[in-house]
Scaffold this active site. Structure first.
Site, PDB file in Angstrom:
ATOM      1  N   ILE A  18       1.164  -1.345  -0.465  1.00 41.23           N
ATOM      2  CA  ILE A  18       0.171   0.052  -0.353  1.00 41.23           C
ATOM      3  C   ILE A  18       0.592   1.320  -0.169  1.00 41.23           C
ATOM      4  O   ILE A  18       0.816   2.146  -0.658  1.00 41.23           O
ATOM      5  CB  ILE A  18      -1.002  -0.196   1.212  1.00 41.23           C
ATOM      6  CG1 ILE A  18      -2.024  -1.358   0.894  1.00 41.23           C
ATOM      7  CG2 ILE A  18      -1.559   1.305   1.598  1.00 41.23           C
ATOM      8  CD1 ILE A  18      -2.846  -1.910   1.760  1.00 41.23           C
ATOM      9  N   SER A 145      -8.300  -0.004   9.041  1.00 41.07           N
ATOM     10  CA  SER A 145      -8.257  -1.289   8.658  1.00 41.07           C
ATOM     11  C   SER A 145      -9.467  -2.013   9.407  1.00 41.07           C
ATOM     12  O   SER A 145     -10.188  -1.032  10.532  1.00 41.07           O
ATOM     13  CB  SER A 145      -7.089  -2.712   9.449  1.00 41.07           C
ATOM     14  OG  SER A 145      -8.082  -3.851   9.577  1.00 41.07           O
ATOM     15  N   TYR A 158      -4.286  -5.984  17.105  1.00 36.91           N
ATOM     16  CA  TYR A 158      -3.807  -6.285  15.652  1.00 36.91           C
ATOM     17  C   TYR A 158      -5.515  -5.197  15.343  1.00 36.91           C
ATOM     18  O   TYR A 158      -5.987  -3.741  15.176  1.00 36.91           O
ATOM     19  CB  TYR A 158      -4.023  -6.917  14.605  1.00 36.91           C
ATOM     20  CG  TYR A 158      -4.359  -6.351  13.227  1.00 36.91           C
ATOM     21  CD1 TYR A 158      -2.968  -5.669  12.949  1.00 36.91           C
ATOM     22  CD2 TYR A 158      -5.742  -6.349  12.261  1.00 36.91           C
ATOM     23  CE1 TYR A 158      -2.525  -5.172  11.396  1.00 36.91           C
ATOM     24  CE2 TYR A 158      -5.552  -5.333  11.366  1.00 36.91           C
ATOM     25  CZ  TYR A 158      -4.362  -4.935  10.810  1.00 36.91           C
ATOM     26  OH  TYR A 158      -3.962  -4.377  10.234  1.00 36.91           O
ATOM     27  N   LEU A 192      -4.312  -7.510  -2.018  1.00 41.75           N
ATOM     28  CA  LEU A 192      -3.688  -8.436  -2.130  1.00 41.75           C
ATOM     29  C   LEU A 192      -2.379  -7.727  -2.577  1.00 41.75           C
ATOM     30  O   LEU A 192      -2.016  -7.882  -3.429  1.00 41.75           O
ATOM     31  CB  LEU A 192      -4.023  -9.260  -3.659  1.00 41.75           C
ATOM     32  CG  LEU A 192      -5.138  -9.749  -3.873  1.00 41.75           C
ATOM     33  CD1 LEU A 192      -5.537 -11.161  -4.680  1.00 41.75           C
ATOM     34  CD2 LEU A 192      -4.972 -10.941  -2.734  1.00 41.75           C
ATOM     35  N   THR A 193      -1.826  -7.629  -0.916  1.00 44.24           N
ATOM     36  CA  THR A 193      -0.473  -6.640  -1.131  1.00 44.24           C
ATOM     37  C   THR A 193       0.317  -8.276  -0.319  1.00 44.24           C
ATOM     38  O   THR A 193       0.231  -9.117  -0.507  1.00 44.24           O
ATOM     39  CB  THR A 193      -0.410  -5.654  -0.124  1.00 44.24           C
ATOM     40  OG1 THR A 193      -0.636  -6.576   1.549  1.00 44.24           O
ATOM     41  CG2 THR A 193      -0.809  -5.153  -0.513  1.00 44.24           C
TER      42      THR A 193
END
Ligand SMILES: NC(=O)c1ccc[n+]([C@@H]2O[C@H](COP(=O)([O-])OP(=O)(O)OC[C@H]3O[C@@H](n4cnc5c(N)ncnc54)[C@H](O)[C@@H]3O)[C@@H](O)[C@H]2O)c1
Length: 272
Positions: A18, A145, A158, A192-193
């Site tokens: 990102i 997120s 997280y 999709l990193t």
């Protein structure tokens, strides 16, 4: 004239995923970009690629777990390009093995994720804001997120760390709005990193795709373009917001599939 022409931006975690997308798009639209990353070779390579495409960029070592390192990266940016207008606080970590449910959570991992995911946003902003005030304003963008907005069976630290980022975004926006500093967040769904591909087995990626409202996965540029918008003056009346970029994954009432099945069954029964 680019969309962020002449602005100076610091992107943390910009060697991959990102951050890399945002750095490239900001540079393509006229910003001078410093890419800060733990992987300094990757940061320098990304800067070289930008320069080869006619943009202005530099790579610098940045460890988001270290106050001094964050301060140094901000100072480097100002030394390199004279000011700082845009800060993309993007570094974030996850750990599927140690960051689990509340009873079994590794407490050292809790502290590590809070430090890297949340405190680094506070520190980056703390060091950048005086330069932005001197410059007459600026835009801070934080990577949250969708885990900040929905709970899960695992990854408690997280989710909590990213929820804190969402509220810290509002606090920064409130405290420095009159200095013409905007602060917004972007909350990616599954993108999709390299990190997502390394962390998630293929079947898990398929489960995510199945529940998206849209028929495809998110890509780094989907977040990069949102960051570009928030960095640019196009978003000059938006502050304190976190934009959810998640393909409609969290859009529907969770009962929808069961309800659709029930309706189909009821329609079949009435025709029989
Ligand atoms: N990919 C997703 O599905 C997804 C979803 C929601 C949120 N996010 C968030 O997006 C952000 C970027 O994730 P990504 O998927 O692009 O990851 P990525 O692994 O592709 O890139 C992260 C970059 O950060 C660097 N980095 C890691 N730890 C660092 C540290 N301590 N100091 C400095 N640099 C460090 C890495 O070297 C790497 O270049 C994170 O905050 C992540 O939590 C990602």
């Amino acid at each position: 004239m680019g969309r962020v022409q002449g602005k100076v931006a610091l992107v943390t975690g910009g060697a991959s995923g990102i951050g890399l997308s945002a750095a490239a798009l900001l540079a393509r639209e006229g910003a001078k970009v410093v890419i800060g990353d733990f992987n300094v070779e990757g940061a320098r390579e990304a800067a070289e690629t930008i320069k080869n495409e006619g943009g202005e960029a530099a790579g610098v070592f940045l460890d988001a777990s270290s106050e001094q390192s964050i301060r140094d990266a901000v100072d480097f940016t100002v030394e390199q390009y004279g000011t700082l207008n845009v800060l993309f606080n993007n570094v974030g970590l996850t750990n599927l093995k140690k960051d689990v449910d509340v009873v079994n959570m590794d407490l050292e991992e809790w502290d590590r994720l809070m430090n890297v995911n949340t405190k680094s946003v506070l520190l980056g902003s703390r060091f950048a804001i005086p330069h932005m005030i001197k410059a007459g304003g600026g835009s801070i963008i934080n990577t949250a997120s969708m885990a900040a907005f929905a709970s899960d069976a695992t990854r408690s630290a997280y989710g909590a760390s990213k929820a804190a980022v969402v509220n810290l975004t509002r606090y920064i926006a409130t405290q420095y709005g009159k200095d013409n500093i905007r602060c917004n967040g972007v909350a990616p769904g599954l993108i999709l990193t390299p990190a997502a591909k390394n962390n998630m087995p293929e079947p898990v990626l398929d489960i995510f795709a199945k529940y998206n409202a849209l028929p495809y996965h998110g890509e780094a540029d989907d977040i990069g373009y949102t960051v570009l918008f928030l960095a640019s003056d196009e978003s000059k009346f938006i502050t304190g917001q976190t934009i959810q970029v998640e393909g409609g994954h969290y859009l529907a009432n969770p009962t929808v599939p069961d309800f659709k099945a029930f309706m189909a069954q009821a329609a079949g029964a009435s025709q029989a």
